[in-house]
Scaffold this motif. Sequence first.
Motif, PDB file in Angstrom:
ATOM      1  N   MET A   1      88.352  78.537  96.624  1.00  0.00           N
ATOM      2  CA  MET A   1      89.809  78.418  96.810  1.00  0.00           C
ATOM      3  C   MET A   1      90.085  77.371  95.826  1.00  0.00           C
ATOM      4  SD  MET A   1      91.932  77.926 100.023  1.00  0.00           S
ATOM      5  CE  MET A   1      93.734  77.517 100.158  1.00  0.00           C
ATOM      6  N   ALA A   2      90.996  77.432  94.902  1.00  0.00           N
ATOM      7  CA  ALA A   2      91.718  76.564  93.965  1.00  0.00           C
ATOM      8  C   ALA A   2      92.128  75.343  94.951  1.00  0.00           C
ATOM      9  CB  ALA A   2      92.404  76.992  92.929  1.00  0.00           C
ATOM     10  N   GLU A   3      91.863  74.260  94.190  1.00  0.00           N
ATOM     11  CA  GLU A   3      92.452  72.929  94.855  1.00  0.00           C
ATOM     12  C   GLU A   3      93.843  72.849  94.504  1.00  0.00           C
ATOM     13  OE1 GLU A   3      91.694  68.224  95.266  1.00  0.00           O
ATOM     14  OE2 GLU A   3      91.068  69.260  93.453  1.00  0.00           O
ATOM     15  N   GLU A   4      94.830  72.234  95.595  1.00  0.00           N
ATOM     16  CA  GLU A   4      96.131  72.504  95.184  1.00  0.00           C
ATOM     17  C   GLU A   4      96.428  71.075  94.788  1.00  0.00           C
ATOM     18  OE1 GLU A   4      98.980  73.599  98.345  1.00  0.00           O
ATOM     19  OE2 GLU A   4      97.919  74.838  99.121  1.00  0.00           O
ATOM     20  N   ASN A   5      97.409  70.950  93.614  1.00  0.00           N
ATOM     21  CA  ASN A   5      97.530  69.524  93.145  1.00  0.00           C
ATOM     22  C   ASN A   5      99.235  69.200  93.594  1.00  0.00           C
ATOM     23  OD1 ASN A   5      95.211  69.377  91.680  1.00  0.00           O
ATOM     24  ND2 ASN A   5      96.180  70.472  89.945  1.00  0.00           N
ATOM     25  N   GLY A   6      99.178  67.680  93.840  1.00  0.00           N
ATOM     26  CA  GLY A   6     100.411  67.327  93.674  1.00  0.00           C
ATOM     27  C   GLY A   6     100.734  66.119  92.732  1.00  0.00           C
ATOM     28  N   LEU A   7     101.971  65.339  92.723  1.00  0.00           N
ATOM     29  CA  LEU A   7     102.307  64.316  91.659  1.00  0.00           C
ATOM     30  C   LEU A   7     102.044  63.010  92.244  1.00  0.00           C
ATOM     31  CD1 LEU A   7     105.035  65.966  89.999  1.00  0.00           C
ATOM     32  CD2 LEU A   7     102.801  65.736  89.010  1.00  0.00           C
ATOM     33  N   PHE A   8     101.318  62.222  91.889  1.00  0.00           N
ATOM     34  CA  PHE A   8     101.224  60.772  92.324  1.00  0.00           C
ATOM     35  C   PHE A   8     102.470  60.119  91.706  1.00  0.00           C
ATOM     36  CE2 PHE A   8      99.999  56.574  92.124  1.00  0.00           C
ATOM     37  CZ  PHE A   8      99.245  56.035  93.192  1.00  0.00           C
ATOM     38  N   ILE A   9     103.241  59.418  92.336  1.00  0.00           N
ATOM     39  CA  ILE A   9     104.296  58.503  91.794  1.00  0.00           C
ATOM     40  C   ILE A   9     104.034  57.203  91.685  1.00  0.00           C
ATOM     41  CG2 ILE A   9     106.967  58.122  91.891  1.00  0.00           C
ATOM     42  CD1 ILE A   9     107.296  60.630  93.764  1.00  0.00           C
ATOM     43  N   TYR A  10     104.245  56.559  90.371  1.00  0.00           N
ATOM     44  CA  TYR A  10     103.835  55.315  90.118  1.00  0.00           C
ATOM     45  C   TYR A  10     105.143  54.276  90.455  1.00  0.00           C
ATOM     46  CZ  TYR A  10      99.650  57.161  88.361  1.00  0.00           C
ATOM     47  OH  TYR A  10      98.449  58.015  88.070  1.00  0.00           O
ATOM     48  N   GLY A  11     105.934  54.649  89.581  1.00  0.00           N
ATOM     49  CA  GLY A  11     107.339  53.829  89.788  1.00  0.00           C
ATOM     50  C   GLY A  11     108.555  54.504  89.085  1.00  0.00           C
ATOM     51  N   ILE A  12     109.858  53.879  89.081  1.00  0.00           N
ATOM     52  CA  ILE A  12     110.963  54.415  88.719  1.00  0.00           C
ATOM     53  C   ILE A  12     111.420  53.536  87.661  1.00  0.00           C
ATOM     54  CG2 ILE A  12     113.400  55.037  89.260  1.00  0.00           C
ATOM     55  CD1 ILE A  12     111.225  56.556  90.981  1.00  0.00           C
ATOM     56  N   VAL A  13     111.757  53.989  86.499  1.00  0.00           N
ATOM     57  CA  VAL A  13     112.116  53.444  85.421  1.00  0.00           C
ATOM     58  C   VAL A  13     113.495  54.137  84.654  1.00  0.00           C
ATOM     59  CG1 VAL A  13     109.602  52.923  84.643  1.00  0.00           C
ATOM     60  CG2 VAL A  13     110.638  54.921  83.910  1.00  0.00           C
ATOM     61  N   PRO A  14     114.130  53.442  83.641  1.00  0.00           N
ATOM     62  CA  PRO A  14     114.968  54.193  82.860  1.00  0.00           C
ATOM     63  C   PRO A  14     114.682  55.388  82.245  1.00  0.00           C
ATOM     64  CG  PRO A  14     115.184  51.638  82.564  1.00  0.00           C
ATOM     65  CD  PRO A  14     113.800  52.062  83.423  1.00  0.00           C
ATOM     66  N   ALA A  15     115.635  56.272  82.087  1.00  0.00           N
ATOM     67  CA  ALA A  15     115.417  57.449  81.860  1.00  0.00           C
ATOM     68  C   ALA A  15     114.572  57.411  80.233  1.00  0.00           C
ATOM     69  CB  ALA A  15     116.592  58.602  81.548  1.00  0.00           C
ATOM     70  N   ASP A  16     114.972  56.523  79.542  1.00  0.00           N
ATOM     71  CA  ASP A  16     114.377  56.385  78.219  1.00  0.00           C
ATOM     72  C   ASP A  16     113.025  55.639  77.935  1.00  0.00           C
ATOM     73  OD1 ASP A  16     115.088  53.796  78.317  1.00  0.00           O
ATOM     74  OD2 ASP A  16     116.252  53.494  77.026  1.00  0.00           O
ATOM     75  N   VAL A  17     112.387  55.523  78.873  1.00  0.00           N
ATOM     76  CA  VAL A  17     111.054  54.969  79.056  1.00  0.00           C
ATOM     77  C   VAL A  17     110.149  56.099  78.964  1.00  0.00           C
ATOM     78  CG1 VAL A  17     109.233  53.790  80.234  1.00  0.00           C
ATOM     79  CG2 VAL A  17     111.662  52.990  80.388  1.00  0.00           C
ATOM     80  N   GLU A  18     109.225  55.976  77.940  1.00  0.00           N
ATOM     81  CA  GLU A  18     108.239  57.121  77.816  1.00  0.00           C
ATOM     82  C   GLU A  18     106.875  56.462  77.878  1.00  0.00           C
ATOM     83  OE1 GLU A  18     107.400  60.950  76.937  1.00  0.00           O
ATOM     84  OE2 GLU A  18     109.472  60.373  76.290  1.00  0.00           O
ATOM     85  N   PRO A  19     106.009  57.421  78.695  1.00  0.00           N
ATOM     86  CA  PRO A  19     104.685  56.759  78.623  1.00  0.00           C
ATOM     87  C   PRO A  19     103.806  56.775  77.466  1.00  0.00           C
ATOM     88  CG  PRO A  19     104.886  58.139  80.370  1.00  0.00           C
ATOM     89  CD  PRO A  19     106.083  58.316  79.433  1.00  0.00           C
ATOM     90  N   THR A  20     103.112  55.701  76.933  1.00  0.00           N
ATOM     91  CA  THR A  20     102.339  55.695  75.735  1.00  0.00           C
ATOM     92  C   THR A  20     101.287  56.785  75.970  1.00  0.00           C
ATOM     93  OG1 THR A  20     101.008  54.074  76.715  1.00  0.00           O
ATOM     94  CG2 THR A  20     102.751  53.248  75.615  1.00  0.00           C
ATOM     95  N   PRO A  21     100.840  57.338  74.909  1.00  0.00           N
ATOM     96  CA  PRO A  21      99.768  58.213  74.898  1.00  0.00           C
ATOM     97  C   PRO A  21      98.330  57.922  75.526  1.00  0.00           C
ATOM     98  CG  PRO A  21     100.714  58.277  72.668  1.00  0.00           C
ATOM     99  CD  PRO A  21     101.262  57.189  73.348  1.00  0.00           C
ATOM    100  N   ASP A  22      98.156  56.644  75.639  1.00  0.00           N
ATOM    101  CA  ASP A  22      96.685  56.411  76.175  1.00  0.00           C
ATOM    102  C   ASP A  22      97.119  55.631  77.690  1.00  0.00           C
ATOM    103  OD1 ASP A  22      98.295  54.107  75.407  1.00  0.00           O
ATOM    104  OD2 ASP A  22      96.806  52.885  74.755  1.00  0.00           O
ATOM    105  N   ALA A  23      98.281  55.964  78.061  1.00  0.00           N
ATOM    106  CA  ALA A  23      98.381  55.448  79.582  1.00  0.00           C
ATOM    107  C   ALA A  23      97.525  56.354  80.363  1.00  0.00           C
ATOM    108  CB  ALA A  23      99.883  55.607  79.983  1.00  0.00           C
ATOM    109  N   GLU A  24      96.772  55.893  81.184  1.00  0.00           N
ATOM    110  CA  GLU A  24      95.814  56.627  82.167  1.00  0.00           C
ATOM    111  C   GLU A  24      96.317  56.243  83.623  1.00  0.00           C
ATOM    112  OE1 GLU A  24      92.145  54.859  81.259  1.00  0.00           O
ATOM    113  OE2 GLU A  24      91.714  55.961  79.585  1.00  0.00           O
TER     114      GLU A  24
END
Length: 251
Positions: free
Chosen positions: A1-24
């Motif tokens: 049976m496949a494991e179900e995934n959810g979303l871990f929330i880190y924080g709230i930011v302004p909409a124009d903030v973009e995670p860097t490609p190397d963000a882990e």
Amino acid sequence: MAEENGLFIYGIVPADVEPTPDAEGVGNPPAEVTAIRHGELAALVSEVGLEEPMGRPADLTAYERLLDGTAEIAPVLPVRFGTVVTGADAVEDLLAAHQERFAAALAELEDRIQYTVHGRFDEQEFISGFLADNDAAAGLAEQIRGRSEAASREQRIRLGEMISQAVELRREAENRALVDAVGRYAVADAARQPSHELDAVNVAFLVGVDDEEKFIGAVEEFAEQRRELIRTRLIGPLAPYDFISAHQLVE
């Protein structure tokens, strides 16, 4: 049976903030961090298995590293560590429900970051100074000297209680002195609970970027004046963990 995934929330930011490609994100291997947007806001999230254990030291480190790095370039509202929702719709609902409140909080945090000043008494220096100033404590120490723990148990307990009380009183005084010394360069301050019985100071400060150098200089001066007695560390810049209680997303 496949494991179900959810979303871990880190924080709230302004909409124009973009995670860097190397963000882990959390997980092993580290998960990719993405942004889910709604109106003026975005949430930094990553996929995580719903059955995956949470709370490992590496996970907490990844959570803090992402938020602290974000705080250096944009305002961020940290979400309580371990907050996981079922999917993108739940994140969008959260942002929609609190759009105005979160936007106002982010505006307050614009160009402001947290620093934490933590210091610990040098045990030997503190006790020697305390005994020099307190005849009753010095008398107990003399009674203990050269006697076994069993034979001097009562005196050791009394002396330990006296030292513990002295540490608490001195800690309160040092925390006040720290705020008096550096608080003028901070927007706000928040006393933190001691993390060790010999903690001397533990205070978080919200600092405007224009006052950052002055604040750091004032902390260094405070630390230098006490360097024989207190080992002081300046921790930061950090996300504003100690200044968002009114905006906490999950109680």
